[in-house]
Every structure is written in C-alpha cells, then in structure tokens.
Enzyme design. Structure first.
Site, mmCIF file in Angstrom:
data_model
loop_
_atom_site.group_PDB
_atom_site.id
_atom_site.type_symbol
_atom_site.label_atom_id
_atom_site.label_comp_id
_atom_site.label_asym_id
_atom_site.label_seq_id
_atom_site.Cartn_x
_atom_site.Cartn_y
_atom_site.Cartn_z
ATOM 1 N N GLU A 33 58.522 -99.210 -6.857
ATOM 2 C CA GLU A 33 58.146 -98.566 -6.101
ATOM 3 C C GLU A 33 56.852 -99.926 -5.724
ATOM 4 O O GLU A 33 57.819 -101.426 -5.929
ATOM 5 C CB GLU A 33 57.326 -97.708 -6.903
ATOM 6 C CG GLU A 33 57.772 -96.650 -7.018
ATOM 7 C CD GLU A 33 56.509 -95.399 -8.287
ATOM 8 O OE1 GLU A 33 55.589 -95.850 -8.095
ATOM 9 O OE2 GLU A 33 57.532 -95.055 -8.425
ATOM 10 N N PRO A 34 56.232 -100.249 -5.231
ATOM 11 C CA PRO A 34 56.277 -101.135 -4.522
ATOM 12 C C PRO A 34 55.046 -102.220 -5.419
ATOM 13 O O PRO A 34 55.282 -103.531 -5.264
ATOM 14 C CB PRO A 34 54.718 -100.678 -3.583
ATOM 15 C CG PRO A 34 55.624 -99.605 -2.807
ATOM 16 C CD PRO A 34 56.120 -98.554 -3.423
ATOM 17 N N THR A 81 68.727 -98.582 -1.608
ATOM 18 C CA THR A 81 69.934 -99.114 -0.631
ATOM 19 C C THR A 81 70.071 -96.525 0.131
ATOM 20 O O THR A 81 69.845 -96.438 -0.570
ATOM 21 C CB THR A 81 71.133 -99.520 -1.285
ATOM 22 O OG1 THR A 81 70.129 -100.586 -1.788
ATOM 23 C CG2 THR A 81 72.296 -99.410 -0.782
ATOM 24 N N ASP A 112 73.326 -99.411 -17.393
ATOM 25 C CA ASP A 112 74.402 -100.462 -18.790
ATOM 26 C C ASP A 112 76.127 -100.290 -17.546
ATOM 27 O O ASP A 112 76.856 -100.330 -18.044
ATOM 28 C CB ASP A 112 74.761 -99.261 -19.642
ATOM 29 C CG ASP A 112 72.844 -99.906 -20.558
ATOM 30 O OD1 ASP A 112 72.444 -100.553 -20.347
ATOM 31 O OD2 ASP A 112 72.639 -98.894 -21.058
ATOM 32 N N GLU A 142 69.267 -104.024 -9.377
ATOM 33 C CA GLU A 142 69.822 -103.782 -10.423
ATOM 34 C C GLU A 142 69.268 -104.352 -11.719
ATOM 35 O O GLU A 142 70.123 -104.363 -13.036
ATOM 36 C CB GLU A 142 71.493 -103.023 -10.583
ATOM 37 C CG GLU A 142 71.594 -102.577 -9.918
ATOM 38 C CD GLU A 142 72.623 -101.900 -9.922
ATOM 39 O OE1 GLU A 142 72.984 -101.570 -10.916
ATOM 40 O OE2 GLU A 142 73.197 -101.181 -8.845
HETATM 41 C C1 LIG Z 1 68.660 -105.198 -1.116
HETATM 42 C C2 LIG Z 1 67.898 -104.618 -1.883
HETATM 43 C C3 LIG Z 1 68.479 -103.597 -2.335
HETATM 44 C C4 LIG Z 1 67.933 -102.589 -3.485
HETATM 45 N N1 LIG Z 1 68.104 -101.464 -3.712
HETATM 46 C C5 LIG Z 1 67.647 -101.029 -4.494
HETATM 47 C C6 LIG Z 1 68.104 -99.377 -5.046
HETATM 48 O O1 LIG Z 1 68.932 -98.315 -4.166
HETATM 49 N N2 LIG Z 1 67.341 -98.192 -5.584
HETATM 50 C C7 LIG Z 1 65.775 -98.976 -6.223
HETATM 51 O O2 LIG Z 1 65.600 -98.006 -7.296
HETATM 52 N N3 LIG Z 1 65.386 -100.362 -6.431
HETATM 53 C C8 LIG Z 1 66.356 -101.490 -5.498
HETATM 54 N N4 LIG Z 1 66.401 -102.264 -5.134
HETATM 55 C C9 LIG Z 1 65.026 -102.857 -5.749
HETATM 56 C C10 LIG Z 1 65.616 -104.055 -7.059
HETATM 57 O O3 LIG Z 1 66.230 -103.180 -7.804
HETATM 58 C C11 LIG Z 1 63.439 -104.503 -7.693
HETATM 59 O O4 LIG Z 1 63.136 -105.309 -5.994
HETATM 60 C C12 LIG Z 1 64.105 -105.102 -8.817
HETATM 61 O O5 LIG Z 1 64.254 -104.894 -9.315
HETATM 62 C C13 LIG Z 1 63.006 -106.531 -9.087
HETATM 63 O O6 LIG Z 1 61.746 -105.922 -8.923
HETATM 64 P P1 LIG Z 1 60.565 -106.672 -7.964
HETATM 65 O O7 LIG Z 1 61.198 -106.730 -6.574
HETATM 66 O O8 LIG Z 1 59.453 -105.412 -7.851
HETATM 67 O O9 LIG Z 1 60.084 -107.607 -8.272
HETATM 68 P P2 LIG Z 1 59.172 -107.950 -9.369
HETATM 69 O O10 LIG Z 1 59.431 -106.806 -10.915
HETATM 70 O O11 LIG Z 1 57.919 -107.737 -8.953
HETATM 71 O O12 LIG Z 1 60.007 -109.626 -9.946
HETATM 72 C C14 LIG Z 1 59.390 -110.774 -9.617
HETATM 73 C C15 LIG Z 1 59.928 -111.931 -10.127
HETATM 74 O O13 LIG Z 1 59.262 -111.626 -11.351
HETATM 75 C C16 LIG Z 1 60.283 -112.219 -12.500
HETATM 76 N N5 LIG Z 1 59.209 -111.190 -13.168
HETATM 77 C C17 LIG Z 1 59.266 -109.664 -13.799
HETATM 78 N N6 LIG Z 1 58.833 -109.572 -14.807
HETATM 79 C C18 LIG Z 1 59.292 -110.582 -15.926
HETATM 80 C C19 LIG Z 1 59.253 -110.602 -16.566
HETATM 81 N N7 LIG Z 1 58.687 -109.695 -17.686
HETATM 82 N N8 LIG Z 1 59.993 -111.652 -17.459
HETATM 83 C C20 LIG Z 1 60.799 -112.736 -16.702
HETATM 84 N N9 LIG Z 1 60.396 -112.654 -15.303
HETATM 85 C C21 LIG Z 1 59.803 -111.256 -15.072
HETATM 86 C C22 LIG Z 1 61.758 -111.367 -11.865
HETATM 87 O O14 LIG Z 1 62.195 -111.972 -12.301
HETATM 88 C C23 LIG Z 1 61.615 -111.994 -10.267
HETATM 89 O O15 LIG Z 1 61.858 -113.594 -10.719
HETATM 90 C C24 LIG Z 1 66.937 -103.191 -3.523
HETATM 91 C C25 LIG Z 1 66.145 -104.530 -3.636
HETATM 92 C C26 LIG Z 1 66.461 -105.235 -2.839
HETATM 93 C C27 LIG Z 1 66.176 -106.059 -2.068
#
Ligand SMILES: Cc1cc2nc3c(=O)[nH]c(=O)nc-3n(C[C@H](O)[C@H](O)[C@H](O)COP(=O)(O)OP(=O)(O)OC[C@H]3O[C@@H](n4cnc5c(N)ncnc54)[C@H](O)[C@@H]3O)c2cc1C
Length: 382
Positions: free
Chosen positions: A127-128, A158, A240, A363
């Site tokens: 989610e956002p 996706t 997993d 993932e």
């Molecule tokens: C092309 C694409 C396809 C996708 N497909 C899917 C899908 O099919 N289904 C779905 O549900 N999601 C999907 N996603 C979402 C994706 O899984 C998330 O973008 C990802 O899990 C990261 O979450 P975020 O973008 O909110 O980044 P954030 O959680 O905001 O993280 C930002 C940065 O902070 C770091 N960070 C955050 N928390 C910590 C911590 N505790 N310790 C250290 N570092 C941390 C992260 O590693 C990252 O570098 C997709 C994303 C993209 C870009």
C-alpha cells in the site's frame, strides 16, 4: 549422494523454454520495454507450453512441477526479458497463497481458472503507506453478516490491469498490526473494485504495475483465504516459497549479461586487440561468471529444500538477496564492458541494468532479506 545434474526431463524442459525465449521473447523484448506494453500473445503461448504457474497440482489441471523445475523455467524466461518473466511468474505468486491455505472449493475455482485458459492473477499486499512494513497495511476488512467489506488502496501491483482475480490482504484493525491481517480472493468484476493508475517505470517496463482501489467491495465468506491473525503469516509463507524465483530471475539476467559481454569482448578492439585480451576486462567477466554460478547454487539449494518440505529455510532469502545484489552488480559491469555503447538503448545491456534494479526491491528489499536472516541468526538472543 550429492548431484548437480539435471534429469533428462529437466534438460528437455530447459531446452524447450530456451527455444521459446530465443524465438519468441528475445525478438520482442526491446520493443515491449520501449513501448511499455506486454505481449499478451506470448502469455498465451507460455500458457500452452505449461509455463504459467507450472507448480499447480495435476488435481487442479496444472503441471505439478517441482520447485526445481519452477526455478529452471524462471531462469530461462528471465534470460529473454525479466519484465516479461515477472508478468508470467506473477501467476505463481498469486497461486501460492491459494495452494498454501485455500480450501478445495477455492483451489478448484481459482487455480482451475489459471489452468483452464490463459488467465492473469495478482497478489496485493503493498500500500502507499506500507511496503517493507507489511504489517502496517490499513486496507480495512469489516464484517457484514457472513460477508466482508473491503476499503482501501493497493499500489505497485504486478498485472493489476489484467488479473481476473486478486489475493488482497486487509486488516480488521490496523492497530493490531500483523494480528489483524486477513487474506481474501477478490474477483475483478466485484462492484467497488477498480484498477487505478498504471505506473511508468525505470525497468521491467513490459510488466504491468498498477494501483488497485477498493470501495465497499463485498467479498463472500467463501472467498476468505485466511482469517485475522493468519493473513500476515500466509503472506510471509508465500514469499518463503517464491523468493527463489527472484534468485532464478537474477540468474537468467546475469547469464544474459555474461553472454552479451563475452561476445562484445571478443569483437570490440582497443589498442589493437579485442578488449577481452585486457586483464582488467577479463577480471570483470570472471567476477560476473562467479556471481552467476554462486547465485545458481543458492537458488537450486533453496528450491531443493522446498521440494524436500523445508519451505521456511533461510536459503530462500540468501538466494533472493545475493541474487538480486549480484544481478545489479553484474548488469552494471556489463554496461562497463560495453563502454559508451553500453549506455545506448541500441545495445541490450542498458535494459538489463534498468531491469536488474527491481530485483533488489520487490518481494522484500535486500535490506529486508538481511533483517529476516539476522533475526533468525539472533533468535536465541532477541
Ligand atoms: C515493479 C514493482 C512490482 C511490484 N509488484 C508487487 C506486487 O505484485 N504485489 C505487491 O504486493 N507489491 C508489489 N510491489 C511492491 C514491493 O514489494 C515494495 O515496493 C517493496 O516491498 C518495498 O516497499 P516500499 O516501496 O514501500 O519501500 P519502503 O518500505 O518505503 O522502503 C524504502 C527503503 O527503506 C528500506 N527499509 C525499510 N524498512 C527498513 C528497515 N526496517 N531496515 C532497513 N531498511 C529498511 C528499504 O529496504 C528501502 O530501501 C512491487 C514493486 C515494484 C516497484
């Protein structure tokens, strides 16, 4: 006895997928990326070859492939284009929670849709306001008699545009965090459900990525996949099982980088000799090969452990984290080997570098993989 050999059937499988990739995916990969369109005709062909969610059991019309078969397929598809591979493999990501937690009626209906004809499905937790912190989702699930009503928004999903059904994670109460999370199967045509904006991306542009909007979406009790307290665990158990596929995609991308780079190193001359004669270029190529081979070993071990029944192994996270980071390094190195040409869209490696980046993000980011690993290592003291 320890063996790294593929069976004859696996060799045939790899040859069949490699042919499909060479004849059908590689010729359209650059154009699909440039135009940000997915070649649906190829999805149909991939379906006919049994490459869409190949691990669905025979009892639901699937191929019943092992995890090893699954990663072999993912690697070959990714050699052609990780954007196209991601969208094909998404059916596996969506099917996995059903395979792990669905009842027979849910499996028969929804896995059956995936095996009956070329059908897309999607998995939506992000989610956002909650990606890495998946327990922080706020999409609300409210009970209404026997049914449930969902309200909220998902992002970066996706195949969001085309899925016939979606696995949606939602919470009964955001303050409960992981304890409030449920999982639902939502049909695309459910009133109140709509697909939002399509994202414009750095890489993997052939793959569709969208927002999903849920406004008073009524889901029948029969479509509850996991009750409160079990949804979060299901989301993690799914990863997993699917993280080795990302490692496999990294392998395919790295092998492609290596093949393109070796060919270029033999052909491009500087100082009167092919650049492959320069030791510093040789070192780059050698390091690329080492990273590919090491990732492949991790991926195959992770897949083997899943096939042996150990699907909570840390090796899945090793394969995802090491594979994704290696792919990013190897793709950057491939651009280096090509020099200025590597930076140009006319050559294949700039796309490989853009495509590699997302492997470190979706993932579970590379940081989150390390958190998962460290948490297990330190379990005794935390
Ligand atoms: C092309 C694409 C396809 C996708 N497909 C899917 C899908 O099919 N289904 C779905 O549900 N999601 C999907 N996603 C979402 C994706 O899984 C998330 O973008 C990802 O899990 C990261 O979450 P975020 O973008 O909110 O980044 P954030 O959680 O905001 O993280 C930002 C940065 O902070 C770091 N960070 C955050 N928390 C910590 C911590 N505790 N310790 C250290 N570092 C941390 C992260 O590693 C990252 O570098 C997709 C994303 C993209 C870009």
């Amino acid at each position: 006895m320890l063996s790294f050999a593929l069976t004859d059937e696996q060799k045939q499988l790899v040859e069949m997928v490699a042919r499909f990739v060479k004849d059908r995916i590689i010729p359209v990969a650059a154009e699909s990326d440039e135009e940000e369109t997915f070649p649906h005709d190829l999805y149909k062909e991939a379906f006919e070859l049994g490459l869409v969610a190949p691990m669905i059991p025979g009892s639901y019309g699937g191929m019943g492939c092992s995890e090893i078969d699954q990663v072999l397929i993912a690697e070959e598809l990714a050699y052609g284009c990780t954007g196209i591979q991601t969208s094909i493999n998404c059916a596996t990501l969506a099917a996995m929670p059903l395979m792990l937690a669905g009842d027979d009626a849910q499996k028969a209906k929804y896995l059956g849709m995936l095996t009956a004809e070329p059908t897309y499905a999607a998995y939506a937790i992000t989610e956002p306001g909650a990606g890495s912190d998946a327990a922080g989702i706020v999409t609300r699930a409210t009970q209404d008699g026997d049914d449930w009503v969902l309200n909220g928004q998902k992002c970066y999903i996706t195949n969001g545009s085309w899925a016939a059904w979606y696995i949606i994670f939602a919470t009964t109460d955001p303050t409960l965090r992981h304890k409030g999370i449920m999982a639902f199967i939502v049909d695309r045509d459910t009133p109140g459900f709509s697909v939002g904006k399509k994202e414009k991306k750095l890489g993997q542009r052939a793959s569709d990525t969208t927002t999903l909007i849920l406004e008073d979406v009524k889901v029948p009790k029969a479509n509850v996949l996991a009750p409160a307290g079990h949804g979060f665990k299901l989301a993690m158990r799914t990863f997993d099982r699917t993280r080795p596929d990302i490692g496999a995609a990294a392998c395919g991308l790295m092998r492609r980088c290596l093949d393109e780079s070796v060919a270029y190193a033999c052909e491009r001359e500087t100082f009167g000799v092919p650049i492959g004669k320069h030791q510093m270029v040789q070192r780059i190529l050698a390091d690329m090969a080492i990273r590919y081979e090491a990732t492949r070993l991790l991926v195959h071990k992770a897949a083997w452990m899943i096939d042996e029944g150990d699907s909570s192994s840390l090796v899945a996270s090793f394969s995802k984290a090491f594979g994704a980071d290696s792919a990013m390094q190897v793709a950057t190195d491939a651009v280096q080997v090509f020099g200025g040409a590597g930076y140009m869209r006319e050559y294949p490696v700039e796309k490989l570098m853009r495509d590699a980046k997302i492997l470190q993000i979706y993932e579970g980011t590379s940081q989150i993989q390390r958190m998962v690993i460290a948490r297990r290592l330190l379990a005794a003291v935390t």
